[in-house]
Design a protein around this motif. Structure first.
Motif, PDB file in Angstrom:
ATOM      1  N   GLU A  47       0.879  -0.993  -0.074  1.00 17.00           N
ATOM      2  CA  GLU A  47      -0.080  -0.065  -0.004  1.00 17.00           C
ATOM      3  C   GLU A  47       0.718   1.305   0.060  1.00 17.00           C
ATOM      4  OE1 GLU A  47      -3.219   0.109  -0.658  1.00 17.00           O
ATOM      5  OE2 GLU A  47      -3.105  -2.209  -0.832  1.00 17.00           O
ATOM      6  N   THR A  48       1.928   1.117   0.789  1.00 19.12           N
ATOM      7  CA  THR A  48       2.878   2.297   0.479  1.00 19.12           C
ATOM      8  C   THR A  48       3.377   2.510  -0.612  1.00 19.12           C
ATOM      9  OG1 THR A  48       3.501   1.877   2.907  1.00 19.12           O
ATOM     10  CG2 THR A  48       4.883   3.520   1.673  1.00 19.12           C
ATOM     11  N   VAL A  49       3.698   1.627  -1.466  1.00 17.26           N
ATOM     12  CA  VAL A  49       4.165   1.900  -3.011  1.00 17.26           C
ATOM     13  C   VAL A  49       2.958   2.253  -3.879  1.00 17.26           C
ATOM     14  CG1 VAL A  49       5.083   0.712  -4.892  1.00 17.26           C
ATOM     15  CG2 VAL A  49       6.208   0.327  -2.791  1.00 17.26           C
ATOM     16  N   LEU A  92       2.616   6.071  -3.580  1.00 19.16           N
ATOM     17  CA  LEU A  92       3.752   6.841  -4.005  1.00 19.16           C
ATOM     18  C   LEU A  92       3.207   7.080  -5.682  1.00 19.16           C
ATOM     19  CD1 LEU A  92       6.831   5.296  -2.794  1.00 19.16           C
ATOM     20  CD2 LEU A  92       5.915   7.742  -2.349  1.00 19.16           C
ATOM     21  N   PHE A  93       2.373   5.699  -6.430  1.00 19.88           N
ATOM     22  CA  PHE A  93       2.243   5.884  -7.805  1.00 19.88           C
ATOM     23  C   PHE A  93       0.828   5.532  -7.984  1.00 19.88           C
ATOM     24  CE2 PHE A  93       6.644   4.454  -7.055  1.00 19.88           C
ATOM     25  CZ  PHE A  93       7.306   5.414  -7.604  1.00 19.88           C
ATOM     26  N   PRO A  94      -0.113   6.592  -7.592  1.00 20.63           N
ATOM     27  CA  PRO A  94      -1.645   5.868  -7.383  1.00 20.63           C
ATOM     28  C   PRO A  94      -2.424   6.157  -8.951  1.00 20.63           C
ATOM     29  CG  PRO A  94      -1.193   8.521  -7.192  1.00 20.63           C
ATOM     30  CD  PRO A  94       0.194   8.014  -7.194  1.00 20.63           C
ATOM     31  N   LEU A 121       6.641  -3.450  -8.955  1.00 25.56           N
ATOM     32  CA  LEU A 121       5.943  -2.170  -9.628  1.00 25.56           C
ATOM     33  C   LEU A 121       6.269  -2.083 -11.180  1.00 25.56           C
ATOM     34  CD1 LEU A 121       4.916   0.758  -9.587  1.00 25.56           C
ATOM     35  CD2 LEU A 121       7.184   1.695  -8.838  1.00 25.56           C
ATOM     36  N   VAL A 122       5.349  -2.243 -11.996  1.00 24.51           N
ATOM     37  CA  VAL A 122       5.574  -1.950 -13.190  1.00 24.51           C
ATOM     38  C   VAL A 122       5.086  -0.461 -13.376  1.00 24.51           C
ATOM     39  CG1 VAL A 122       4.420  -2.535 -15.656  1.00 24.51           C
ATOM     40  CG2 VAL A 122       4.474  -4.112 -13.918  1.00 24.51           C
ATOM     41  N   THR A 154      11.537   6.624   0.778  1.00 24.60           N
ATOM     42  CA  THR A 154      10.344   6.695   1.260  1.00 24.60           C
ATOM     43  C   THR A 154       9.657   5.523   2.255  1.00 24.60           C
ATOM     44  OG1 THR A 154       9.183   7.847  -0.757  1.00 24.60           O
ATOM     45  CG2 THR A 154       7.824   6.871   0.906  1.00 24.60           C
ATOM     46  N   LEU A 155      10.292   4.472   1.908  1.00 28.52           N
ATOM     47  CA  LEU A 155      10.096   3.175   2.662  1.00 28.52           C
ATOM     48  C   LEU A 155      10.983   3.334   3.868  1.00 28.52           C
ATOM     49  CD1 LEU A 155       9.694   0.351  -0.120  1.00 28.52           C
ATOM     50  CD2 LEU A 155       7.872   1.337   1.523  1.00 28.52           C
TER      51      LEU A 155
END
Length: 365
Positions: A160-162, A165-167, A184-185, A206-207
């Motif tokens: 969910e954190t990632v 970052l890329f919504p 993550l693509v 960020t993480l």
């Protein structure tokens, strides 16, 4: 498909606004979310009869009931306390919201399935383009795959954190591999290496700073067609493994920067063992003391510059020369010579690879 917690949040929020008790039941007439006196998991016999009836909505036992359909199949029942027009409107509104959630969850699930099968090469070429069109996934967009592994001990999810970052769910896709790793693509704008590295840095920092999670990231190469996304994923997976073997300090490993390590990683162990035996004449890298190896590594870092290496090690130039001569006697390799230096550098890397492979083959206790 929708979690019970999400449904509970919906009814809690609506009660705060309307002051009406709301209950949501599943297709088996069991309570899954409620603000009233009903108990979670409680079976409602009267609702079971309503489910199999032809009516879409019905007032009974002091509440107004509305069916929520998923492709003509009853998925949920909404019950609002009261039999007036307000109860009817609130029941319809709640059912409408849950219906939209079902559509959104279903689309996300379908896209996740599509991306997972795409990454694993489980789709025929014609299926890739047909399903992409149906799911509104653009084909000719530059993309790169990031494989993110949680190296910390624990079960903290980073998915969910990632995603936060890329919504943009139409361009960027985040899917879990297992409890520790996610993929993550990422769609790109500028198509250059700087942007690829920038996204990797954002994820890592960020993480680490916000979630306090240490991760390792493998990065594939940029591809320009959906059918090639699986290649970028394989490269990202290799980058992660090669980074573990040859550079423990770097937490971001990019396929295009793996260099010789990428070649060594694909060599058979038997061939590596033969090479080590020929170069070291029966010895192993572990036979060299820590002082010698740290000196050699610093010498390589400074491009075989004796003066700069001795300065950084805080030793006299003659001391460094003595250590290099000592290594020359043991191996027959003069590291001041470029060709010999290359051979020994590769020898160190091959030894690291062999050690890694041996540890991987050991049974885990």
């Amino acid at each position: 498909m929708i979690t019970n917690q999400v449904l509970q949040n919906i009814v809690d929020g609506l009660k705060m606004i309307t002051r009406r008790d709301i209950c949501i039941l599943d297709a088996e007439a069991k309570v899954v979310a409620t603000t009233g006196e009903s108990l979670l998991g409680e079976y409602k016999e009267e609702v079971s009869a309503f489910i199999v009836s032809a009516a879409d909505s019905q007032e009974m036992l002091g509440s107004f009931y509305v069916k929520v359909f998923d492709e003509y199949i009853v998925e949920y029942i909404v019950a609002v306390k009261g039999g007036d027009d307000e109860a009817y409107k609130l029941g319809k509104m709640t059912a409408f919201q849950i219906k939209n959630l079902l559509i959104a969850y279903k689309e996300r699930f379908d896209k996740d399935n599509f991306i997972k099968n795409l990454l694993l090469d489980n789709l025929l070429l014609v299926d890739i383009y047909n399903r992409a069109k149906k799911l509104h996934v653009e084909n000719s967009v530059p993309r790169v795959v990031y494989l993110i592994e949680n190296v910390d001990v624990g079960e903290v999810s980073i998915t969910e954190t990632v995603r936060s970052l890329f919504p943009d769910k139409n361009l960027d896709f985040v899917t879990a591999v297992d409890d520790k790793s996610i993929i993550l693509v990422k769609a790109l704008e500028s198509k250059n290496e700087e942007e690829v590295q920038e996204h990797a840095d954002i994820i890592y920092n960020t993480l680490l700073s916000e979630a306090l999670i240490q991760v390792a990231i493998g990065v594939g190469t940029v591809v320009y067609d959906l059918k090639d996304v699986s290649n970028s994923y394989k490269e990202a997976a290799m980058s992660l493994e090669v980074g573990k073997i040859f550079n423990y300090e770097a937490k971001i490993s990019t396929y295009s920067k793996l260099g010789v390590g990428r070649i060594i990683y694909q060599l058979p162990v038997t061939l590596c063992r033969m090479f080590i035996d020929e170069v070291l004449k029966g010895k192993k890298i572990t036979h060299f003391d820590e002082e010698t190896l740290s000196t050699v590594n610093k010498f390589f870092e400074n491009s075989l510059n004796v003066s700069e290496t001795s300065r950084q090690l805080y030793i006299h130039r003659n001391t460094l020369v003595y250590r290099l001569d000592k290594l020359l006697k043991m191996t027959g390799l003069d590291l001041r010579e470029f060709d010999d230096a290359i051979v020994f550098k590769i020898t160190i890397m091959v030894s690291q690879y062999m050690d890694y492979m041996e540890k991987q083959s050991m049974p885990k206790i």
